[in-house]
Design a protein around this motif. Structure first.
Motif, PDB file in Angstrom:
ATOM      1  N   LEU A  79     -37.269  -0.455 -38.132  1.00  0.00           N
ATOM      2  CA  LEU A  79     -38.454  -0.237 -38.960  1.00  0.00           C
ATOM      3  C   LEU A  79     -38.452   1.224 -39.392  1.00  0.00           C
ATOM      4  CD1 LEU A  79     -41.089  -2.117 -36.797  1.00  0.00           C
ATOM      5  CD2 LEU A  79     -39.804  -2.997 -38.740  1.00  0.00           C
ATOM      6  N   ALA A  80     -38.359   1.473 -40.660  1.00  0.00           N
ATOM      7  CA  ALA A  80     -38.260   2.841 -41.159  1.00  0.00           C
ATOM      8  C   ALA A  80     -39.614   3.338 -41.602  1.00  0.00           C
ATOM      9  CB  ALA A  80     -37.294   2.897 -42.338  1.00  0.00           C
ATOM     10  N   THR A  81     -39.934   4.574 -41.178  1.00  0.00           N
ATOM     11  CA  THR A  81     -41.211   5.171 -41.555  1.00  0.00           C
ATOM     12  C   THR A  81     -40.958   6.578 -42.065  1.00  0.00           C
ATOM     13  OG1 THR A  81     -42.213   3.943 -39.750  1.00  0.00           O
ATOM     14  CG2 THR A  81     -43.535   5.683 -40.747  1.00  0.00           C
ATOM     15  N   PRO A  82     -40.847   6.765 -43.377  1.00  0.00           N
ATOM     16  CA  PRO A  82     -40.599   8.113 -43.899  1.00  0.00           C
ATOM     17  C   PRO A  82     -41.897   8.872 -44.142  1.00  0.00           C
ATOM     18  CG  PRO A  82     -40.423   6.519 -45.657  1.00  0.00           C
ATOM     19  CD  PRO A  82     -40.791   5.741 -44.413  1.00  0.00           C
ATOM     20  N   TYR A  83     -41.855  10.163 -43.884  1.00  0.00           N
ATOM     21  CA  TYR A  83     -42.960  11.050 -44.237  1.00  0.00           C
ATOM     22  C   TYR A  83     -42.382  12.109 -45.160  1.00  0.00           C
ATOM     23  CZ  TYR A  83     -45.130   8.755 -40.310  1.00  0.00           C
ATOM     24  OH  TYR A  83     -45.619   7.800 -39.465  1.00  0.00           O
ATOM     25  N   VAL A  84     -42.610  11.962 -46.430  1.00  0.00           N
ATOM     26  CA  VAL A  84     -41.935  12.792 -47.424  1.00  0.00           C
ATOM     27  C   VAL A  84     -42.871  13.900 -47.894  1.00  0.00           C
ATOM     28  CG1 VAL A  84     -40.751  12.789 -49.636  1.00  0.00           C
ATOM     29  CG2 VAL A  84     -40.606  10.787 -48.153  1.00  0.00           C
ATOM     30  N   ARG A  85     -42.339  15.109 -47.939  1.00  0.00           N
ATOM     31  CA  ARG A  85     -43.078  16.246 -48.477  1.00  0.00           C
ATOM     32  C   ARG A  85     -42.325  16.773 -49.690  1.00  0.00           C
ATOM     33  NH1 ARG A  85     -46.910  18.669 -45.466  1.00  0.00           N
ATOM     34  NH2 ARG A  85     -46.594  20.515 -46.726  1.00  0.00           N
ATOM     35  N   GLY A  86     -43.066  17.285 -50.619  1.00  0.00           N
ATOM     36  CA  GLY A  86     -42.423  17.808 -51.818  1.00  0.00           C
ATOM     37  C   GLY A  86     -41.646  19.083 -51.548  1.00  0.00           C
ATOM     38  N   ALA A  87     -42.177  19.938 -50.693  1.00  0.00           N
ATOM     39  CA  ALA A  87     -41.520  21.204 -50.393  1.00  0.00           C
ATOM     40  C   ALA A  87     -40.690  21.058 -49.129  1.00  0.00           C
ATOM     41  CB  ALA A  87     -42.568  22.304 -50.201  1.00  0.00           C
ATOM     42  N   HIS A  88     -39.386  21.190 -49.245  1.00  0.00           N
ATOM     43  CA  HIS A  88     -38.506  21.003 -48.095  1.00  0.00           C
ATOM     44  C   HIS A  88     -38.296  22.336 -47.374  1.00  0.00           C
ATOM     45  CE1 HIS A  88     -37.933  17.073 -49.780  1.00  0.00           C
ATOM     46  NE2 HIS A  88     -37.379  17.555 -50.874  1.00  0.00           N
ATOM     47  N   ALA A  89     -39.384  22.908 -46.911  1.00  0.00           N
ATOM     48  CA  ALA A  89     -39.318  24.247 -46.327  1.00  0.00           C
ATOM     49  C   ALA A  89     -38.419  24.300 -45.108  1.00  0.00           C
ATOM     50  CB  ALA A  89     -40.721  24.720 -45.968  1.00  0.00           C
ATOM     51  N   ALA A  90     -38.400  23.251 -44.326  1.00  0.00           N
ATOM     52  CA  ALA A  90     -37.573  23.251 -43.112  1.00  0.00           C
ATOM     53  C   ALA A  90     -36.621  22.068 -43.105  1.00  0.00           C
ATOM     54  CB  ALA A  90     -38.465  23.237 -41.878  1.00  0.00           C
ATOM     55  N   GLY A  91     -36.330  21.523 -44.265  1.00  0.00           N
ATOM     56  CA  GLY A  91     -35.313  20.504 -44.362  1.00  0.00           C
ATOM     57  C   GLY A  91     -35.777  19.115 -43.996  1.00  0.00           C
ATOM     58  N   LYS A  92     -34.799  18.285 -43.625  1.00  0.00           N
ATOM     59  CA  LYS A  92     -35.045  16.888 -43.287  1.00  0.00           C
ATOM     60  C   LYS A  92     -34.675  16.630 -41.827  1.00  0.00           C
ATOM     61  CE  LYS A  92     -33.965  15.307 -47.968  1.00  0.00           C
ATOM     62  NZ  LYS A  92     -33.142  14.358 -48.775  1.00  0.00           N
ATOM     63  N   LEU A  93     -35.240  15.539 -41.283  1.00  0.00           N
ATOM     64  CA  LEU A  93     -34.963  15.171 -39.900  1.00  0.00           C
ATOM     65  C   LEU A  93     -35.012  13.657 -39.783  1.00  0.00           C
ATOM     66  CD1 LEU A  93     -34.528  16.583 -37.072  1.00  0.00           C
ATOM     67  CD2 LEU A  93     -36.948  16.087 -36.652  1.00  0.00           C
ATOM     68  N   SER A  94     -34.035  13.080 -39.104  1.00  0.00           N
ATOM     69  CA  SER A  94     -34.030  11.633 -38.871  1.00  0.00           C
ATOM     70  C   SER A  94     -34.060  11.350 -37.375  1.00  0.00           C
ATOM     71  CB  SER A  94     -32.797  10.986 -39.503  1.00  0.00           C
ATOM     72  OG  SER A  94     -31.614  11.470 -38.915  1.00  0.00           O
ATOM     73  N   ILE A  95     -34.868  10.361 -36.999  1.00  0.00           N
ATOM     74  CA  ILE A  95     -35.113  10.065 -35.589  1.00  0.00           C
ATOM     75  C   ILE A  95     -34.867   8.583 -35.346  1.00  0.00           C
ATOM     76  CG2 ILE A  95     -36.797  10.165 -33.707  1.00  0.00           C
ATOM     77  CD1 ILE A  95     -38.445  12.055 -35.607  1.00  0.00           C
ATOM     78  N   GLY A  96     -34.192   8.270 -34.257  1.00  0.00           N
ATOM     79  CA  GLY A  96     -34.051   6.897 -33.795  1.00  0.00           C
ATOM     80  C   GLY A  96     -34.825   6.724 -32.504  1.00  0.00           C
ATOM     81  N   PHE A  97     -36.057   6.198 -32.589  1.00  0.00           N
ATOM     82  CA  PHE A  97     -36.875   5.932 -31.409  1.00  0.00           C
ATOM     83  C   PHE A  97     -36.608   4.518 -30.890  1.00  0.00           C
ATOM     84  CE2 PHE A  97     -40.586   8.983 -32.557  1.00  0.00           C
ATOM     85  CZ  PHE A  97     -40.050   9.976 -31.757  1.00  0.00           C
ATOM     86  N   TRP A  98     -36.814   4.325 -29.579  1.00  0.00           N
ATOM     87  CA  TRP A  98     -36.809   2.976 -29.022  1.00  0.00           C
ATOM     88  C   TRP A  98     -38.014   2.217 -29.574  1.00  0.00           C
ATOM     89  CZ3 TRP A  98     -40.299   1.171 -24.960  1.00  0.00           C
ATOM     90  CH2 TRP A  98     -40.030  -0.139 -24.566  1.00  0.00           C
ATOM     91  N   ASP A  99     -37.794   0.995 -30.002  1.00  0.00           N
ATOM     92  CA  ASP A  99     -38.850   0.171 -30.588  1.00  0.00           C
ATOM     93  C   ASP A  99     -39.723  -0.393 -29.474  1.00  0.00           C
ATOM     94  OD1 ASP A  99     -40.361  -1.349 -32.320  1.00  0.00           O
ATOM     95  OD2 ASP A  99     -38.889  -2.955 -32.486  1.00  0.00           O
ATOM     96  N   HIS A 100     -40.923   0.138 -29.370  1.00  0.00           N
ATOM     97  CA  HIS A 100     -41.814  -0.256 -28.274  1.00  0.00           C
ATOM     98  C   HIS A 100     -42.324  -1.672 -28.460  1.00  0.00           C
ATOM     99  CE1 HIS A 100     -44.146   0.627 -24.756  1.00  0.00           C
ATOM    100  NE2 HIS A 100     -43.949   1.932 -24.874  1.00  0.00           N
ATOM    101  N   PHE A 101     -42.574  -2.342 -27.342  1.00  0.00           N
ATOM    102  CA  PHE A 101     -43.064  -3.724 -27.391  1.00  0.00           C
ATOM    103  C   PHE A 101     -44.580  -3.788 -27.356  1.00  0.00           C
ATOM    104  CE2 PHE A 101     -44.090  -3.485 -22.953  1.00  0.00           C
ATOM    105  CZ  PHE A 101     -43.139  -2.633 -22.441  1.00  0.00           C
ATOM    106  N   VAL A 102     -45.254  -2.674 -27.110  1.00  0.00           N
ATOM    107  CA  VAL A 102     -46.712  -2.666 -27.032  1.00  0.00           C
ATOM    108  C   VAL A 102     -47.294  -2.458 -28.432  1.00  0.00           C
ATOM    109  CG1 VAL A 102     -48.740  -1.523 -26.077  1.00  0.00           C
ATOM    110  CG2 VAL A 102     -46.662  -1.738 -24.698  1.00  0.00           C
ATOM    111  N   PRO A 103     -48.189  -3.337 -28.884  1.00  0.00           N
ATOM    112  CA  PRO A 103     -48.793  -3.153 -30.206  1.00  0.00           C
ATOM    113  C   PRO A 103     -49.475  -1.792 -30.312  1.00  0.00           C
ATOM    114  CG  PRO A 103     -49.343  -5.314 -29.312  1.00  0.00           C
ATOM    115  CD  PRO A 103     -48.699  -4.547 -28.198  1.00  0.00           C
ATOM    116  N   GLY A 104     -49.185  -1.078 -31.364  1.00  0.00           N
ATOM    117  CA  GLY A 104     -49.815   0.210 -31.580  1.00  0.00           C
ATOM    118  C   GLY A 104     -49.049   1.389 -31.032  1.00  0.00           C
ATOM    119  N   ALA A 105     -48.104   1.151 -30.109  1.00  0.00           N
ATOM    120  CA  ALA A 105     -47.379   2.269 -29.509  1.00  0.00           C
ATOM    121  C   ALA A 105     -46.501   2.971 -30.536  1.00  0.00           C
ATOM    122  CB  ALA A 105     -46.545   1.781 -28.325  1.00  0.00           C
ATOM    123  N   ASN A 106     -45.813   2.201 -31.374  1.00  0.00           N
ATOM    124  CA  ASN A 106     -44.993   2.825 -32.421  1.00  0.00           C
ATOM    125  C   ASN A 106     -45.858   3.625 -33.388  1.00  0.00           C
ATOM    126  OD1 ASN A 106     -42.687   1.691 -31.353  1.00  0.00           O
ATOM    127  ND2 ASN A 106     -42.500   0.085 -32.889  1.00  0.00           N
TER     128      ASN A 106
END
Length: 445
Positions: free
Chosen positions: A22-49
């Motif tokens: 499940l991909a969730t991007p948070y895009v900003r127009g100004a790339h002041a500190a670049g980009k970052l990609s994260i692979g989190f464990w997909d939690h089984f509890v509703p709302g935890a992600n």
């Protein structure tokens, strides 16, 4: 080692959210500190992600970093395979969640994080010994302990059945809000209780399969007898009195367990408790949580508490997660900044609450959050889950062997296989010789 389904069934087969990335991007127009990609464990509890995403978004807004999160399921070994593919390709996420042994597997491809961990430890207190064992390589931190996904497989007892058949009041031994009175909660008492509940028609549900729940439980029992197959220096220690004592204990215990426990996977003990057929299992609070939803009359009788003590102490089966930064990451500075943010007290508490108390921080100052004291029914049922009074040592099966050997003992389920061989009539010395041969192979490998 990737987690199996088991406790992931907390929300009835992990709902459908863990079927894919499940991909969730948070895009900003100004790339002041670049980009970052994260692979989190997909939690089984509703709302935890959603909670972890909110914490990351809060940091990203302030840091002016464009962030992408992939929630990666452990079903089908997806998380494990993702790590292996990225390590080989030297490309992928900047930060990746890693279970148990993976930090040692990928140590040569990970960025050291001592600079992150030093201020975290000053603020949050010492990390527990198992996290150090798994997260450090040559005394250097190679990953940050992850609150998300880390858990103890604690005993969860049925209050009513333990009283009726074993004459044990688990709430008196482990009172909510107070230190445990656990001197009487020993391996001998545990074994007698298992026998009594078996005779009453409600056996303990402790697996003897080859998946993590079975293996980590076996590890804690062995450690309570001081039984090691390989010691901290890498020497074979299979043919010792301590290992023989552990095997004798297991042979007696197996006689009081359901006959199909050798075939159990990580979902089986959950189902055993929720079905109402068992008096005790070893599990994180996910089984209780499912019972709370699907069988409230059972949840009302559940009490999570400490492990029984053996001749060499009291050990709790523990499965931690980590967040690693690849050394080929394109934005190491931002990755480390985010991991420091995720390890702040406010972030940790939000993550624990979002998981319903399932997730366990690794640090000594985070064993008494309100979520555990206030969980119900019954009130206080999770109070002792995080080991708030430090009366037991968190451990992982095959410790204290060097991690690369211990991982093989764990993954190949050497402990449970050896117990089954002996319980089925194989001579003690033959079972020991078999295990010794297995360990010799691991050491050569």
């Amino acid at each position: 080692m990737s987690r199996k389904l088991s406790r992931r069934e907390f929300v009835a087969a992990a709902a459908t959210s863990s079927a894919a990335l499940l991909a969730t991007p948070y895009v900003r127009g100004a790339h002041a500190a670049g980009k970052l990609s994260i692979g989190f464990w997909d939690h089984f509890v509703p709302g935890a992600n959603a909670t972890s995403a909110d914490i990351v978004k809060e940091w990203a807004e302030k840091a002016k970093v464009e962030v992408r999160i992939d929630y990666i399921t452990s079903l089908g070994n997806k998380l494990l395979l993702t790590g292996a593919a990225e390590a080989q390709a030297k490309a992928g996420h900047d930060i990746l969640a890693m279970a148990t042994w993976r930090v040692h597997n990928y140590a040569e491809q990970l960025e050291p994080v001592n600079d992150v961990m030093e201020p975290i430890l000053r603020q949050n207190g010492e990390a527990n010994g198992t996290v150090k064992y798994l997260g450090q390589v040559n005394a250097s931190w190679m990953a940050v302990p992850a609150t998300i996904g880390s858990s103890i497989l604690a005993p969860c007892s049925r209050i009513d059945l333990m009283k009726k058949y074993a004459g044990i009041d688990v709430r008196a031994i482990y009172p909510a809000g107070s230190s445990p009175l656990a001197d009487s909660w020993t391996m001998d008492v545990f074994l007698k209780a298992a026998e009594a509940c078996h005779k009453g028609g409600f056996p303990f549900g402790i697996g003897l399969g080859e998946t993590p729940d079975s293996v980590v439980a076996a590890g804690a029992f062995f450690q309570s007898f001081g039984a090691q197959l390989v010691d901290v220096k890498g020497n074979l220690t299979v043919k010792t009195d301590e290992v023989r004592q552990a095997l004798e204990f297991y042979k007696k215990l197996i006689a009081f367990l359901p006959p199909d426990v050798p075939a159990w996977d990580d979902a089986s003990n959950n189902k055993w408790l929720i079905s109402g057929r068992g008096a005790l299992i070893m599990n994180a609070p996910s089984a209780w949580a499912v019972a709370k939803r699907d069988a409230p009359q059972i949840a009302e009788q559940c009490w999570t508490h400490g492990f029984p003590a053996g001749p060499k102490g009291r050990f709790a089966p523990y499965l931690p997660f980590f967040w690693g930064v690849w050394n080929f990451s394109k934005n190491k500075e931002a990755a480390k900044s985010l991991l420091a943010h995720l390890s702040q007290p406010s972030s940790i508490e939000k993550l624990v609450v979002a998981s319903g108390g399932y997730d366990l921080p690794a640090y000594e100052k985070f064993t008494n959050l309100r979520v555990w004291a206030e969980a119900e029914p019954p009130k206080g049922t999770l109070y002792h889950y995080p080991n708030p009074h430090n009366h037991q040592r968190l451990s992982i099966a095959a410790w204290p062997a060097p991690p690369k050997i211990a991982q093989q003992i764990f993954t190949q389920a050497t402990l449970t296989k050896m117990c089954l061989r002996y319980s089925r009539g194989e001579a003690m010395e033959n079972s020991l010789a078999w295990a010794e041969g297995e360990c010799e192979g691991f050491m050569r490998g």
